[in-house]
Design a protein around this motif. Sequence first.
Motif, short mmCIF file in Angstrom:
data_model
loop_
_atom_site.label_atom_id
_atom_site.label_comp_id
_atom_site.label_asym_id
_atom_site.label_seq_id
_atom_site.Cartn_x
_atom_site.Cartn_y
_atom_site.Cartn_z
N ILE A 193 39.89 52.22 77.50
CA ILE A 193 38.50 52.65 77.63
C ILE A 193 37.95 51.91 78.82
CG2 ILE A 193 36.22 52.65 76.60
CD1 ILE A 193 37.39 53.15 73.97
N ALA A 229 35.49 50.69 80.85
CA ALA A 229 34.05 50.51 80.76
C ALA A 229 33.38 50.81 82.09
CB ALA A 229 33.73 49.09 80.32
N GLY A 230 32.49 51.76 82.08
CA GLY A 230 31.72 52.06 83.27
C GLY A 230 32.39 53.05 84.21
N ILE A 257 33.77 55.81 83.11
CA ILE A 257 33.55 57.13 82.52
C ILE A 257 32.08 57.25 82.12
CG2 ILE A 257 34.13 58.67 80.60
CD1 ILE A 257 36.79 57.32 80.38
N GLY A 258 31.45 58.36 82.49
CA GLY A 258 30.11 58.65 82.00
C GLY A 258 30.18 59.76 80.98
N PRO A 306 24.42 50.46 80.07
CA PRO A 306 25.79 50.09 80.44
C PRO A 306 25.87 48.70 81.08
CG PRO A 306 25.32 52.32 81.14
CD PRO A 306 24.03 51.76 80.64
N ILE A 342 25.35 45.95 78.36
CA ILE A 342 26.56 45.73 77.59
C ILE A 342 27.57 44.93 78.40
CG2 ILE A 342 28.57 46.90 76.58
CD1 ILE A 342 26.62 49.09 75.65
N ALA A 343 27.63 45.22 79.70
CA ALA A 343 28.56 44.49 80.57
C ALA A 343 28.07 43.06 80.82
CB ALA A 343 28.74 45.23 81.89
N ALA A 348 24.39 58.17 82.44
CA ALA A 348 25.82 58.42 82.65
C ALA A 348 26.21 58.16 84.11
CB ALA A 348 26.16 59.85 82.25
N THR A 386 26.51 53.91 86.50
CA THR A 386 27.65 53.07 86.83
C THR A 386 28.52 53.70 87.92
OG1 THR A 386 28.93 54.11 85.09
CG2 THR A 386 27.79 52.07 84.51
N PHE A 445 28.23 53.21 72.87
CA PHE A 445 28.40 51.76 72.94
C PHE A 445 29.89 51.41 73.04
CE2 PHE A 445 24.60 49.07 72.20
CZ PHE A 445 23.65 50.07 72.22
N ARG A 446 30.71 52.13 72.26
CA ARG A 446 32.15 51.88 72.32
C ARG A 446 32.70 52.24 73.69
NH1 ARG A 446 34.44 55.28 67.82
NH2 ARG A 446 36.39 54.91 68.93
N LEU A 447 32.22 53.35 74.24
CA LEU A 447 32.68 53.81 75.55
C LEU A 447 32.43 52.74 76.62
CD1 LEU A 447 33.80 56.43 76.93
CD2 LEU A 447 31.45 56.94 77.54
N TYR A 448 31.29 52.05 76.48
CA TYR A 448 30.96 51.03 77.47
C TYR A 448 31.50 49.66 77.08
CZ TYR A 448 28.01 54.34 79.94
OH TYR A 448 27.57 55.41 80.66
N GLY A 449 32.35 49.63 76.05
CA GLY A 449 33.05 48.40 75.68
C GLY A 449 32.17 47.35 75.01
N ALA A 450 31.18 47.79 74.23
CA ALA A 450 30.29 46.84 73.56
C ALA A 450 31.03 46.08 72.45
CB ALA A 450 29.08 47.57 72.98
N GLN A 462 27.07 42.92 70.06
CA GLN A 462 26.14 43.69 70.88
C GLN A 462 25.68 44.95 70.16
OE1 GLN A 462 28.59 44.12 74.41
NE2 GLN A 462 27.15 42.87 75.59
N TYR A 501 21.78 45.33 69.72
CA TYR A 501 21.11 46.35 70.52
C TYR A 501 20.95 47.68 69.80
CZ TYR A 501 22.16 43.23 74.45
OH TYR A 501 22.25 42.16 75.28
#
Lengths: 262, 266
Positions: A77, A79-80, A82-83, A104, A107-108, A152, A155, B157-162, B166, B170
């Motif tokens: 996955i 991160a960032g 994929i939108g 995004p 979270i990062a 989306a 990033t 949230f999972r897609l962005y690796g939370a 978090q 959040y």
Amino acid sequence: MTMSEPVVVLRGVTKRFASGLEALGGVDLAVARGEFLSLLGPSGCGKSTLLRIVAGLAEPTTGICDLRLAGAPSKSIAAGRIGFVFQDPTLMPWSTVARNVELPFRIAGRVRAAERDRVAASLSAVGLAGFEQAYPHQLSGGMRMRVSIARALVTEPDLLLLDEPFAALDEITRLALNDDLLLLWEAHRPTILFVTHSVFESVYLSTRIAVMRPRPGRIVADLPVRLPQPRDRGVRTSAAYAAMCETVSTALAAAMAQAPAP
Amino acid sequence: MKLGIGRRGLRLAAPIAIGIVFLAAWEATVRLRGIPPYILPAPTAIAQSLWTDGPSLLGSLWVTLRITLAALAAAALFGGGIALLFARSRLLELSLFPYAVVLQVTPIVAIAPLVIIWVREPFLALLVCAWIVAFFPIVSNTTVGLNSADRNLLALFRLYGASPGQILLYLRMPTALPYFLAGLRISGGLALIGAVVAEFVAGTGGAETGLAFRILEAGYRLAIPRMFAALLLLSLTGIVIYLLLDWLSRQLLRHWHESAIAPEDE
């Protein structure tokens, strides 16, 4: 479009749910970098499931989903990179527009001046400059969807996945957002996978259309769209557009005829 | 409105009018039929008792109120905390939730004597009783709230690796806030009821006497107007607690939750 190296490669992807429902029955698909590919089909043909598998939100039962994104290890996955835009705007109602788009980055774990600038740029790219401090409930349905698209895009993803994003909007808003999406795609050239059940929308937007049939979901036609680019509203009234819509409609009707009755 | 007052005016005026009519009928019945005050005191007699016994009753009210507020604060803190633990561990929720239900459905009147025996410190004993009654709506509501996060937002949230932390901070906690506040409003009233019940069971307990014990005492002495006066103070306290919590809830949710968005805002 020249067939450059693929960004998404699906090989023999099937998906069977715990309920026994066979959502996907063997999908092979390669999406080239910079392509705008529409997945077109009736509801229940597994389009959304396919999109979730590409996003890494669901695992295929069998088969391989391989992503080759710039600067990201394959098949994680990323991160960032994929939108994702859902059919609903999927905003956090308790956060302002700016805070939603900034998610995004939050979270990062880095929200500094550079990230705030990108939030502002992303919002102004979808025509929402000045709405940073508004709350989602103060916006119209179309504006909420724009916020979702801005989030989306913030990033600057390599791959943009859209799951029937305009299905719940009125015709006028929908046409406006179609044009905005084309402009955004032409500006940054992310690879786009766009799920829709509208023939006209898919022909207007895409460089290529994969027609799917339901029960189980399968790609039955793969049609390149050879219309002039960049496209504008004039295309919608051209003879070439009408002819392409005819071709795609025929392919869709054939796909439906193969499928068992709903 | 044809009456010349707005809908808002009517919302206030109608219940007040009913109240005045009711009190007048009460006063008239007591006077005309000569009902003695130890059976049913007239509203004027209660008002007089409220005036003369007011200062000492207010002192007792403070005792009860302290227990109520402390119990409510403990319920909010531990109720919210337990719900957070449940959200982190499904196993913990499955193992412990039934016991929270047991604690909730067992009448507090039946448990109070035990608590008073076990907990020697009177204030603490009453606090525990009031807490037992008050904490359940908060635990139960907040647990539902923490599990109600939007599925697509969770996917995002999972897609962005939370991380799970978090997602909790959040997403789950903001989602749960309206549920928590709804639980808090119920618990406000329950904490007061719990404090009163515990005082009834405990009797005087220590040097200070709460409002509930004053009601008992007034009953023994047939000082029925004072009993009604104390009862009135209790009701008013309950109403004030509810209004304060309702106000707090509206303040915290006014930007986004359907329950608190002003209609003009739309």
